[in-house]
Write a protein that holds these residues in place. Structure first.
Motif: not given
Length: 704
Positions: A184-185, A204-210, A223-227
């Protein structure tokens, strides 16, 4: 006048001091470590700092201050900032000087953050100093490497909005078939990778910016959550089960490229601008789309695809050689029956504008890449490297990918679970981006690639795989088949395996396939194949009679044969459990019986003809038993030195245990590099030599 002179003098002293290097360092926590990758905590509850945020070294950086450039030197040790030194600056001394720079340096080292409070009255200079430190560390920040747990417990990390140059999620121990990882984050300035070592796990990737691409090579559930991913998401899981990628209602992707079968799902407002089904996508599993997609761009003509009824696809681009797009059409195929698309929802716009590339297939065996040399041996079950190659109109390679090597490539009788024995070599090969090395090349350029050990194109630690994949690509481009497997019964079997000295013929039973075009490559003496080639040998056309010189030395002889037509592999070098008569061998061979006497006297090994070199060439095994340990420990296992194992694998040479005069080397080490002998201990040693009916047994006291 006097006060003015004092002020000038004071200012001069401050400016002089500002040119002197300032150093600030703090003792770090004893638990700090020196790895160059960030190791994450086991649970979210732990608030310890990530270790090794930066790569150790000394770095310089420059940034603009209030009226001048500020230059600093930053020292990193153990992954942490150890000191910050001001090298030069020329801002207004009364506001920013050496003493004030030291305050900033102290705070940066203490907090391990390049963002600290600016100095009152010197905000611009302070920001310039911090920016200079940031610039120094920008290119040396360690990547975020997240390793799954060995057990079924989820590995969880809250990165607390930190930025990393890249990210990799991996399962290094490979003991867990279904590892779980949640991150996360985090912010990633370049690319991120879910490694194929994740096998069939869950990520699970949550709140990740790439700010680059996300490549998914492993895991069964992602799972991509808020990415937010500015580049592409690429699904390229070359082995194991189909992958399921789920986007939550806050995740929107610019482009998702599917190279291997997958199930794609979006929830709520989640959306994919362009979903590309690559030319390389195959039909090992059905590719399922249950998603909101603006454009479905289908390039492949070799896949089984289903668009589910809850999907919302605005437009579709189809290959030009499949059924023409119609709004109400539910099923699309091509004439070759390699393509099938089922549409269970309405798509209002579409076209057949994609011109498909040519896809060719090839395979090549791995274990016999340098037959009959045993150096590249891989343990059974043996397998073929299988590839699919995408070619443009000029027959240049667009892309190379796996063609179900772990399923279709295994030898007859092997199961998919047996693939695990080879997986680490596969992982090394893919981690070395072996497929990318072929892009843009012609057939002649592929043939010129350097894949031998230590050469430019090989992947270190996966030489046999590298050689095989090159040949598989060549076979695909030339339209040639690879070599077929032989069973353990398809070989030349000696009717009398053990012959007397002076014998000039060895007779064999030929059980090879009828279309095996038999050619004798050579006859080699000793346990190490191809080191000592015998001259003046001849094999009859039907393979039943081998003519040999009458002066062959005692020992083991390989009879190396090939199929001249290239349709079949050669017999493998597996030999099963060896009995006294030396039967149950997969490969053609014979043994010349010795008339000499082998003994251990006066603390050294000797043979009656004094040809110890020939003994060493033909030692089958040396078993070393600690007599006291055996008596006291029911689970004790002796050290067994096998120059070549029953699987045909190279191990420890006999000369690692005995010197040229037959004396035991008390510094000898086992496969784990541990000492075999310990002073004062008594050992029972058994030496088996090809050509001798019985093993030689003797007792030995180390250091006596």
């Amino acid at each position: 006048m006097k006060r003015n002179m004092q002020l000038v003098l004071a200012l001069s002293m401050v400016m002089a001091v500002s040119a002197v290097a300032i150093s600030s360092s703090y003792a770090q926590n004893d638990s700090a470590k020196t790895e160059q990758t960030t190791t994450v905590n086991k649970t979210d509850d732990s608030k310890k700092k990530e270790e090794s945020k930066y790569v150790d070294g000394v770095y310089e950086g420059t940034a603009r201050g209030y009226s001048s450039d500020i230059k600093v030197k930053v020292t990193v040790s153990g992954g942490a900032i150890k000191s910050v030194e001001l090298l030069s600056q020329n801002d207004t001394p009364i506001y920013f000087n050496a003493e004030k720079a030291k305050i900033l340096a102290d705070n940066i080292v203490k907090t391990q953050s390049i963002k600290v409070d600016a100095l009152a009255g010197a905000t611009i200079s302070s920001n310039g100093f911090m920016k200079a430190v940031s610039n120094a560390l920008e290119s040396v920040q360690a990547p975020l490497t997240v390793e799954s747990n060995k057990d079924s417990e989820e590995k969880s990390l809250d990165a607390q909005e930190k930025t990393y140059p890249s990210m990799e999620i991996t399962n290094p121990e490979r003991t867990n078939e279904k590892p779980k990882v949640k991150i996360r984050n985090a912010k990633v300035s370049k690319n991120a990778l879910i490694s194929d070592t994740l096998r069939d796990g869950a990520v699970v990737l949550e709140n990740i910016t790439i700010d680059g691409d996300l490549v998914i090579r492993g895991a069964e559930e992602v799972s991509l959550n808020n990415c937010k991913i500015t580049g592409k998401v690429i699904i390229d899981k070359q082995i194991r089960k189909r992958i399921n990628v789920v986007l939550d209602d806050k995740t929107k992707l610019n482009r998702l490229v599917v190279k291997t079968p997958a199930k794609i799902q979006t929830k709520g407002a989640g959306e994919i601008a362009t979903l590309e089904l690559s030319d390389i996508l195959g039909s090992e599993y059905q590719t399922v789309i249950d998603a909101k997609v603006k454009e479905l761009d289908i390039k492949t003509v070799n896949a089984d695809i289903s668009v589910e009824k809850n999907s919302k696809v605005d437009s579709i681009k189809l290959p030009n050689n499949v059924d023409k797009f119609e709004k109400t059409k539910k099923t699309y195929k091509n004439k070759e029956n390699t393509f099938k698309l089922e549409v269970n929802s309405s798509i209002s716009k579409g076209s057949n504008t994609n011109v498909p590339y040519k896809v060719v297939y090839g395979y090549s065996n791995v274990d016999q890449a340098e037959y009959p040399d045993l150096k590249l041996f891989l343990r059974p079950p043996f397998y073929d490297m299988r590839v699919k190659v995408v070619l443009d109109k000029n027959n240049k390679i667009v892309e190379v990918a796996n063609d179900s090597t772990q399923i279709k490539g295994l030898m007859p009788g092997a199961q998919e679970k047996d693939w695990m024995k080879h997986e680490r070599y596969w992982n090394r090969m893919t981690a070395g981006n072996i497929y990318d090395k072929f892009a843009g090349k012609t057939l002649e350029q592929v043939k010129a690639m350097k894949m031998r050990k230590g050469e430019a194109d090989v992947v270190s630690g996966a030489t046999a795989d590298s050689i095989a994949i090159k040949q598989a690509v060549i076979n695909a481009m030339e339209g040639r088949k690879g070599k077929m497997f032989l069973t353990d019964k398809q070989t030349l079997t000696p009717i009398t395996p053990i012959i007397e000295i002076g014998t000039t013929t060895v007779k064999f039973t030929n059980t090879l396939p009828k279309d095996f075009k038999l050619k004798l490559l050579n006859v080699s003496q000793g346990v190490f194949n191809s080191e000592d080639i015998i001259k003046d040998v001849k094999l009859s056309e039907d393979g039943t009679v081998l003519t040999i010189p009458n002066d062959l030395k005692p020992g083991h002889y390989y009879v190396n044969i090939v199929d001249e037509s290239g349709a079949y592999r050669s017999p493998d070098f597996v030999s099963g459990e060896r009995d006294k008569e030396r039967t149950n061998m997969h490969y053609p061979y014979f043994v010349v019986k010795s008339k000499e006497t082998l003994k251990f006297e006066d603390n050294k090994l000797s043979v009656s003809d004094n040809d110890l070199a020939n003994i060493y060439k033909n030692i089958e095994s040396i078993t070393i038993t600690d007599k006291k340990a055996k008596e006291s420990d029911s689970k004790y296992k002796p050290v067994k030195v096998e120059p070549v194992t029953v699987e045909g694998r190279l191990r420890i040479k006999a000369t690692e245990v005995f010197d040229e005069n037959g004396k035991i080397k008390e510094t000898a080490k086992d496969l784990e590099k541990a000492n075999i002998f310990e002073n004062g201990k008594e050992y029972e040693i058994e030496v088996k030599v090809w050509g001798f009916d019985e093993p030689l047994k003797f007792n030995y006291v180390a250091g006596k």
